[in-house]
Scaffold this active site. Structure first.
Site, mmCIF file in Angstrom:
data_model
loop_
_atom_site.group_PDB
_atom_site.id
_atom_site.type_symbol
_atom_site.label_atom_id
_atom_site.label_comp_id
_atom_site.label_asym_id
_atom_site.label_seq_id
_atom_site.Cartn_x
_atom_site.Cartn_y
_atom_site.Cartn_z
ATOM 1 N N GLN A 17 -78.357 17.178 60.464
ATOM 2 C CA GLN A 17 -77.445 17.482 59.181
ATOM 3 C C GLN A 17 -79.070 18.184 58.104
ATOM 4 O OE1 GLN A 17 -76.762 14.685 55.391
ATOM 5 N NE2 GLN A 17 -76.347 13.717 56.873
ATOM 6 N N GLU A 138 -81.221 9.235 60.125
ATOM 7 C CA GLU A 138 -81.088 9.046 58.482
ATOM 8 C C GLU A 138 -81.284 7.676 57.642
ATOM 9 O OE1 GLU A 138 -79.686 10.944 55.455
ATOM 10 O OE2 GLU A 138 -80.457 9.221 54.417
ATOM 11 N N ASP A 167 -81.515 12.391 55.966
ATOM 12 C CA ASP A 167 -81.135 13.711 56.468
ATOM 13 C C ASP A 167 -81.054 15.080 55.078
ATOM 14 O OD1 ASP A 167 -80.840 13.304 59.074
ATOM 15 O OD2 ASP A 167 -78.972 12.684 58.524
ATOM 16 N N GLY A 242 -85.002 2.077 35.875
ATOM 17 C CA GLY A 242 -85.790 1.876 34.871
ATOM 18 C C GLY A 242 -86.102 1.426 33.780
ATOM 19 N N GLY A 243 -86.854 2.513 32.364
ATOM 20 C CA GLY A 243 -86.890 1.211 31.388
ATOM 21 C C GLY A 243 -85.660 0.323 30.673
#
Ligand code: COA
Length: 409
Positions: A17, A138, A167, A242-243
């Protein structure tokens, strides 16, 4: 219309892959990608087959727009033909186990000698150091690149993600390196070596987790749902990372993918309180600001879920978007493959194949206005031997018959 990479030639020795995902992008950008396979073919032609004796979806979905030739790199004649081929290509790409191309007799120094303009791209599991000679797949890369330790629920085991970041994620990094090397060659006239390690690519995608590892030294990560922190970034379930806080909340009728991921930006709180029928919370000092909500994100998302659980995810999507609230319903693979807008965007496309008939694949995610990608089927094993060995290298029909009989092609 001329394609972005028209005239660029890729000798594609990739398999499985990671490598094929990279060379497929190059093919969609217009490069002539010739996949060089052992006479038995890329192993994935036969892996996870859904139809007997027909190239698998695993193979056909990662090798479109390529040509295929066979060549036994362990035979003397095969090595000679390889030298002739390398002279004619701009890029050689491979992702064999460590040292395989050297063992074939073609270390980088030799390849450079054969074709100084050659760009030689390799994907391996790891960079220099103790793991250099280890093979990788993977989830090995997910394990060692920071993804698995940070994916899952805090009280559960580490989890692999369905996105193939080890991959295909590494393949996309390889594309960036190859294109940069091509551009540099315009100025230097020289090829170069491009190497990408799967562990490094996954780590690049887990960059924010290393951000949090360092923040942890200065106190708990308040936006994480976890109550206790040790000295390493914990698995944080569906926290946004995140924030702005986010969570997957339940919708009706309660099936495995009846969820919507909702992010509560400061500006989104007031309209959310209206939507969920709790307008008094908009200005309630216990709820009004991101700071006071931070300590009780679980309660906040529960309030939203008390509302969403009575509506289906599409309805919730529409209602939240009326107020510009970032959210995304959890789409199953079935919903994705049947989604009209994805088909209209040509990211889910249908391709015809001489042996399997029509099948669906994922199209080109990068759109160029002057180089639109057209997805064509993958090649059959050795389908282009005549074009490359006969027409291009000038081998006669009898030469080719002999090479075939002796297992070279
Ligand atoms: N003619 C003759 N032999 C060929 C050949 C050809 N055209 N193409 C490949 N081979 C041989 C190689 O010479 C090698 O033989 P050797 O080990 O005796 O020298 C062998 O086939 C390939 O070995 P390898 O790549 O190690 O295959 P594998 O099936 O044992 O391992 C991986 C598969 C994916 C684990 C390994 O290729 C790998 O670690 N790759 C790098 C990381 C990677 O891309 N992983 C993700 C895959 S999606």
């Amino acid at each position: 219309m001329r394609k972005a990479l028209e005239g660029v030639r890729v000798l594609d020795m990739t398999h499985v892959q990671s490598g094929p995902s990279a060379t497929q992008i190059l093919a969609w950008l217009g490069a002539d990608v010739v996949k060089l396979e052992a006479t038995t073919g890329d192993i994935t032609r036969k892996q996870l087959r859904d139809l007997p004796d027909v190239d698998s979806l695993y193979f056909t979905m990662l090798n479109s727009n390529k040509r295929s030739i066979t060549l036994n790199m362990k035979s003397d004649k095969g090595k000679q033909l390889f030298v002739d081929l390398v002279k004619k290509f701009d890029i050689l790409a491979e992702n064999f186990g460590p040292g395989a191309v050297d063992r074939m007799g073609f270390p980088w120094e030799k390849l450079q000698e054969i074709n100084p303009k050659l760009i030689y791209a390799s994907i391996k599991g790891f960079g220099d150091g103790p793991y250099k000679f280890y093979k990788a797949y993977e989830v090995v890369a997910q394990a060692m690149g920071g993804s698995m330790s940070t994916t899952g629920f805090p009280d559960g085991p580490p989890l692999a993600t369905g996105a193939q970041i080890g991959d295909s994620g590494t393949g996309m990094h390889a594309v960036a390196g190859i294109l940069a090397a091509l551009y540099q060659r315009e100025h230097t006239g020289q090829g170069q070596r491009v190497t990408v390690a799967m562990q490094h690519a996954v780590l690049n995608l887990c960059r924010v987790k290393l951000r949090d590892q360092q923040r942890l030294a200065h106190g708990p990560l308040n936006e994480y749902p976890n109550k206790e922190f040790g000295d390493e970034v914990p698995r944080s379930a569906n926290a946004s990372g995140g924030g702005q806080p986010g969570w997957a909340i339940k919708c009706a009728p309660g099936g495995p993918n009846d969820y919507i991921y909702v992010i509560v930006q400061p500006v989104g709180w007031a309209p959310i309180t209206q939507l969920i029928g709790r307008p008094e919370l908009a200005n309630d000092p216990d709820w009004a600001t991101p700071e006071v909500r931070l300590g009780k994100l679980d309660k906040m998302f529960q309030l939203i879920e008390d509302w969403s659980a009575d509506h289906d995810k599409w309805e919730v999507l529409a209602k939240l978007n009326e107020h510009n609230i970032p959210c995304g319903p959890i789409l199953s693979t079935k919903e994705i493959i049947e989604d009209e807008s994805l088909a209209d965007n040509e990211i889910v496309v249908k391709v015809d194949h001489p042996e399997r008939g029509e099948f669906t694949t994922v199209g080109m995610p990068i759109k160029l206005s002057d180089s639109p990608a057209e997805v064509r089927r993958s090649p059959l094993l050795g389908e282009h031997n005549q074009e490359i060995y006969g027409n291009e290298l000038g081998l006669s029909e009898s030469d080719m018959a002999e090479l075939k009989a002796s297992g070279v092609i």
